[in-house]
Every structure is written in C-alpha cells, then in structure tokens.
Design a protein around this motif. Sequence first.
Motif, PDB file in Angstrom:
ATOM      1  N   VAL A  33      -1.054  13.710  -2.564  1.00  0.00           N
ATOM      2  CA  VAL A  33      -1.386  11.935  -3.549  1.00  0.00           C
ATOM      3  C   VAL A  33      -0.115  11.616  -3.864  1.00  0.00           C
ATOM      4  CG1 VAL A  33      -3.050  13.353  -3.783  1.00  0.00           C
ATOM      5  CG2 VAL A  33      -1.644  13.459  -5.705  1.00  0.00           C
ATOM      6  N   THR A  34       1.275  12.813  -3.560  1.00  0.00           N
ATOM      7  CA  THR A  34       3.127  11.764  -3.929  1.00  0.00           C
ATOM      8  C   THR A  34       2.912  10.176  -3.592  1.00  0.00           C
ATOM      9  OG1 THR A  34       4.384  12.578  -2.948  1.00  0.00           O
ATOM     10  CG2 THR A  34       3.613  13.728  -4.630  1.00  0.00           C
ATOM     11  N   GLY A  49       4.907  10.316 -13.301  1.00  0.00           N
ATOM     12  CA  GLY A  49       5.037   9.633 -11.756  1.00  0.00           C
ATOM     13  C   GLY A  49       6.777   9.020 -12.402  1.00  0.00           C
ATOM     14  N   ALA A  50       7.131   9.443 -12.666  1.00  0.00           N
ATOM     15  CA  ALA A  50       9.261   9.428 -13.338  1.00  0.00           C
ATOM     16  C   ALA A  50       9.994  10.321 -12.024  1.00  0.00           C
ATOM     17  CB  ALA A  50       9.921   8.676 -14.511  1.00  0.00           C
ATOM     18  N   GLN A  51       8.677  11.287 -12.290  1.00  0.00           N
ATOM     19  CA  GLN A  51       9.740  12.468 -11.504  1.00  0.00           C
ATOM     20  C   GLN A  51       9.240  12.481 -10.293  1.00  0.00           C
ATOM     21  OE1 GLN A  51       7.485  15.823 -14.248  1.00  0.00           O
ATOM     22  NE2 GLN A  51       9.059  16.049 -15.453  1.00  0.00           N
ATOM     23  N   SER A  54      10.765   9.746  -8.774  1.00  0.00           N
ATOM     24  CA  SER A  54      12.756   9.963  -8.193  1.00  0.00           C
ATOM     25  C   SER A  54      12.587  10.273  -6.596  1.00  0.00           C
ATOM     26  CB  SER A  54      12.775  11.101  -9.344  1.00  0.00           C
ATOM     27  OG  SER A  54      12.404  12.640  -8.896  1.00  0.00           O
ATOM     28  N   GLY A  55      12.037  10.922  -6.318  1.00  0.00           N
ATOM     29  CA  GLY A  55      12.455  11.291  -4.340  1.00  0.00           C
ATOM     30  C   GLY A  55      12.056  12.774  -4.124  1.00  0.00           C
ATOM     31  N   LEU A  56      12.009  13.310  -5.436  1.00  0.00           N
ATOM     32  CA  LEU A  56      12.360  15.387  -5.308  1.00  0.00           C
ATOM     33  C   LEU A  56      10.874  15.157  -4.911  1.00  0.00           C
ATOM     34  CD1 LEU A  56      14.517  16.739  -7.914  1.00  0.00           C
ATOM     35  CD2 LEU A  56      14.932  15.945  -5.769  1.00  0.00           C
ATOM     36  N   PRO A  57      11.530  16.237  -3.479  1.00  0.00           N
ATOM     37  CA  PRO A  57       9.783  17.072  -3.378  1.00  0.00           C
ATOM     38  C   PRO A  57       9.539  18.020  -4.598  1.00  0.00           C
ATOM     39  CG  PRO A  57      11.549  17.959  -1.519  1.00  0.00           C
ATOM     40  CD  PRO A  57      12.633  17.125  -3.174  1.00  0.00           C
ATOM     41  N   ILE A  58       7.439  17.590  -4.179  1.00  0.00           N
ATOM     42  CA  ILE A  58       7.044  18.908  -5.338  1.00  0.00           C
ATOM     43  C   ILE A  58       7.229  19.915  -5.362  1.00  0.00           C
ATOM     44  CG2 ILE A  58       5.175  19.042  -3.681  1.00  0.00           C
ATOM     45  CD1 ILE A  58       4.833  17.445  -7.492  1.00  0.00           C
ATOM     46  N   GLY A  59       7.505  20.350  -3.864  1.00  0.00           N
ATOM     47  CA  GLY A  59       7.965  22.184  -4.367  1.00  0.00           C
ATOM     48  C   GLY A  59       9.046  22.327  -5.631  1.00  0.00           C
ATOM     49  N   GLU A  60       9.854  21.570  -5.357  1.00  0.00           N
ATOM     50  CA  GLU A  60      10.958  21.279  -6.573  1.00  0.00           C
ATOM     51  C   GLU A  60      10.914  21.039  -7.472  1.00  0.00           C
ATOM     52  OE1 GLU A  60      15.969  19.891  -6.832  1.00  0.00           O
ATOM     53  OE2 GLU A  60      14.649  19.974  -4.939  1.00  0.00           O
ATOM     54  N   LEU A  61       9.679  19.964  -8.083  1.00  0.00           N
ATOM     55  CA  LEU A  61       9.395  19.314  -9.105  1.00  0.00           C
ATOM     56  C   LEU A  61       8.312  20.458  -9.786  1.00  0.00           C
ATOM     57  CD1 LEU A  61       8.166  16.004  -8.235  1.00  0.00           C
ATOM     58  CD2 LEU A  61      10.184  16.250  -9.812  1.00  0.00           C
ATOM     59  N   ARG A 132      16.055  11.422 -11.731  1.00  0.00           N
ATOM     60  CA  ARG A 132      17.017   9.759 -11.510  1.00  0.00           C
ATOM     61  C   ARG A 132      16.804   8.876 -12.737  1.00  0.00           C
ATOM     62  NH1 ARG A 132      18.152  13.137  -8.290  1.00  0.00           N
ATOM     63  NH2 ARG A 132      18.186  12.837  -5.722  1.00  0.00           N
ATOM     64  N   HIS A 133      17.296   8.668 -13.493  1.00  0.00           N
ATOM     65  CA  HIS A 133      17.343   7.404 -14.350  1.00  0.00           C
ATOM     66  C   HIS A 133      17.734   5.864 -14.194  1.00  0.00           C
ATOM     67  CE1 HIS A 133      19.613  11.162 -16.605  1.00  0.00           C
ATOM     68  NE2 HIS A 133      18.520  11.391 -16.835  1.00  0.00           N
ATOM     69  N   GLU A 134      16.672   5.922 -12.658  1.00  0.00           N
ATOM     70  CA  GLU A 134      16.546   4.297 -12.268  1.00  0.00           C
ATOM     71  C   GLU A 134      15.357   4.467 -12.004  1.00  0.00           C
ATOM     72  OE1 GLU A 134      19.162   6.705 -10.930  1.00  0.00           O
ATOM     73  OE2 GLU A 134      20.600   5.776 -12.673  1.00  0.00           O
ATOM     74  N   TRP A 135      14.757   3.372 -12.335  1.00  0.00           N
ATOM     75  CA  TRP A 135      13.491   3.168 -11.690  1.00  0.00           C
ATOM     76  C   TRP A 135      13.103   3.376 -10.082  1.00  0.00           C
ATOM     77  CZ3 TRP A 135       9.076   2.039 -14.387  1.00  0.00           C
ATOM     78  CH2 TRP A 135       8.874   1.517 -15.993  1.00  0.00           C
ATOM     79  N   PRO A 136      12.190   3.744  -9.647  1.00  0.00           N
ATOM     80  CA  PRO A 136      12.444   3.980  -8.202  1.00  0.00           C
ATOM     81  C   PRO A 136      11.500   2.372  -6.806  1.00  0.00           C
ATOM     82  CG  PRO A 136      10.237   4.634  -9.499  1.00  0.00           C
ATOM     83  CD  PRO A 136      10.917   4.612 -10.544  1.00  0.00           C
ATOM     84  N   SER A 137      11.286   2.341  -6.381  1.00  0.00           N
ATOM     85  CA  SER A 137      11.674   1.526  -5.506  1.00  0.00           C
ATOM     86  C   SER A 137      10.106   1.062  -5.296  1.00  0.00           C
ATOM     87  CB  SER A 137      12.018   1.134  -4.102  1.00  0.00           C
ATOM     88  OG  SER A 137      11.739   2.601  -3.309  1.00  0.00           O
ATOM     89  N   ARG A 138       9.773   1.930  -5.929  1.00  0.00           N
ATOM     90  CA  ARG A 138       8.009   1.892  -5.214  1.00  0.00           C
ATOM     91  C   ARG A 138       7.527   1.692  -6.585  1.00  0.00           C
ATOM     92  NH1 ARG A 138       5.935   8.209  -4.731  1.00  0.00           N
ATOM     93  NH2 ARG A 138       3.587   6.568  -4.587  1.00  0.00           N
ATOM     94  N   ALA A 139       6.161   1.014  -6.462  1.00  0.00           N
ATOM     95  CA  ALA A 139       5.118   0.409  -8.309  1.00  0.00           C
ATOM     96  C   ALA A 139       4.768   1.883  -8.793  1.00  0.00           C
ATOM     97  CB  ALA A 139       3.830   0.092  -6.964  1.00  0.00           C
ATOM     98  N   LEU A 140       5.223   1.948  -9.820  1.00  0.00           N
ATOM     99  CA  LEU A 140       5.202   2.498 -11.282  1.00  0.00           C
ATOM    100  C   LEU A 140       4.909   1.744 -12.435  1.00  0.00           C
ATOM    101  CD1 LEU A 140       5.642   5.253 -12.723  1.00  0.00           C
ATOM    102  CD2 LEU A 140       7.439   5.305 -12.334  1.00  0.00           C
ATOM    103  N   LYS A 141       4.046   1.904 -12.565  1.00  0.00           N
ATOM    104  CA  LYS A 141       3.195   1.714 -14.286  1.00  0.00           C
ATOM    105  C   LYS A 141       3.304   2.338 -15.535  1.00  0.00           C
ATOM    106  CE  LYS A 141       0.305  -2.273 -12.701  1.00  0.00           C
ATOM    107  NZ  LYS A 141      -0.333  -2.557 -12.533  1.00  0.00           N
ATOM    108  N   VAL A 142       4.763   2.573 -17.020  1.00  0.00           N
ATOM    109  CA  VAL A 142       4.608   3.152 -17.976  1.00  0.00           C
ATOM    110  C   VAL A 142       4.463   2.641 -19.189  1.00  0.00           C
ATOM    111  CG1 VAL A 142       6.140   4.662 -19.443  1.00  0.00           C
ATOM    112  CG2 VAL A 142       6.553   4.077 -16.826  1.00  0.00           C
TER     113      VAL A 142
END
Length: 285
Positions: A33-34, A49-51, A54-61, A132-142
């Motif tokens: 669902v990511t 959501g920020a994690q 970040s693009g890290l695989p869910i297994g790593e998260l 990652r400390h930068e906003w992702p390019s995808r849509a994220l609302k916080v």
Amino acid sequence: MSGRALVLGGGGVAGIAWLTGVIAGLAREGTDVTGADLLVGTSAGAAVGAQIGSGLPIGELLARQADPALQNRELVPSGGVTVAEFAEIWMRLAEDNDDPAVIRRALGARALAADTVAEAERRAVIEGRLPRHEWPSRALKVTAVNALTGDLRVFDRDSGVGLVDAVAASCAVPMIWPPVTIDSVRYVDGGVRSVNNVDLAAGHERVLVIAPMEDPALEAGIAVVGDRGGRVEVIDPDGASLAAFGADPLAPSTRTPSADAGLAQGKALAAGIARFWNRDEPGGS
C-alpha cells in the motif's frame, strides 16, 4: 476522482512501530500500500508517512523499528504530564465543552504553559526518526494544530516548511512534548483535531486508514470521504497489538513488540485488504 489514499493515525512510538509492521505485513503477503497516490499522516502517522516517502524499502523501515540495534534514540517524557493524565485532561475538557475548537484551544493553552523537555532536544529526536529530511516528490500531507487558535494546519512540500519541523509539530503531544515553533507560530499534535484526519483524503476513490488509537472523529471523517464518493477501509489494533502497546505507547520499549504484532496483523489481513485496495487492477475483484 483520484485513486488511493493511505491515512496513518497517531499512537506514539508504539504506533510508529505498529503502523510500520502492519504495512510490512501487508506487503509480505502481496499487498503493497506504500504506492498510494496520497499519504496523510498525523502524529505517529506523520513520521511513518515521511519514512515511506523517503524511498527506503518497507522491510528496511520495519527493521529500524523491530531491531533494537537499528532503533533511533527516543526521549522519555519528563516535566510534563503522563499519557494517562493527558487523556484524563482531554476527557474532562470534552465533558465540559461540545465545541471541538474550544477543546483544541484549551489543550493548546495548556501545552504552551507546560514544563517539558527543550524544543531543540525534541526536534533532534524527530530528525533521527526520518531517513530523509527533504519532502518527497509524492503527495504527503502532515497535520498540526495552531496552539493559540486551535486551527488545523496541513503541511506539504509546497508549504514552505521543512519536513522535520512539520513532523515535529504533528508529533507535539500537548503537555508531554513542547509545541513546535514555525514562523513564530507554535503548533501542537495534529491528533488534537482528529487522531487520523481522514477527511483530508476526501476526493480519493479508496482510502485505507491504519489507526493505532481510537478516534472520536473517525466516523465523521469517513462520512466526508463517502460524501465525495470514496470508500474507506479501517485497520485498527487487534488484541495482541493492544497488548504490545501496553499502558504507555510513548515508552521506547514498546517498539519491538509493537512492530512484531503489527507485522503479524498485517499478514493476517492482507487478503481482505487486497480485495479492497487492488480491485481495479488485473486480478482484483
């Protein structure tokens, strides 16, 4: 109408671990669902959501939550109220007021007056949570709430606010953690408005809500999504997950058991969620 939204609710460090576990469990059974078109994060959900963004695989998260050797440093609250005291204060305010805005302002006022850890110390912890400390390019609302006015603030990559500050604001539980200062405005936890803020996903066809805690505003939020033609599915903790959370979801020791319980629950629910999430894809129903 847009496609799919993933709504991630609040629940402390236990909630972060559990949310990650559930998402990993779903993925292990073939339901990832990511890739949602929109991520909505409140408090713990903002961190997750920020994690994810970040693009890290869910297994790593998941490993960063379940493996003590990989876990980030977390603070134990000091100087403020306990989780139980916070819940009691909120409950008393709700009994005495039927206007949610009044309750939000009252909690904000108490947050501004509370003696907690320093804001900079708390921000460093949030920084450590995020790969990652930068906003992702995808849509994220916080989500966060103005401590003075009680108004909702929704941060995204176009808001001009850094990701770490936005997540820190969303995670600033009143009277437990310090309000977060952004452009001279003090913000508290977005969960003060709603633990999930499901209504922010209105306009999406399918909305999956993963909700670590009970949310009195959940049904109203689901109704808003439904009014716009969307369908909602909710995952909340089963008995094993609630036992893993224990009495204090802010305790760092809850992370490993909560991640493990979430993983098991996600795997068990994956087939049902797949029918909801993938129904317009080949093989969906």
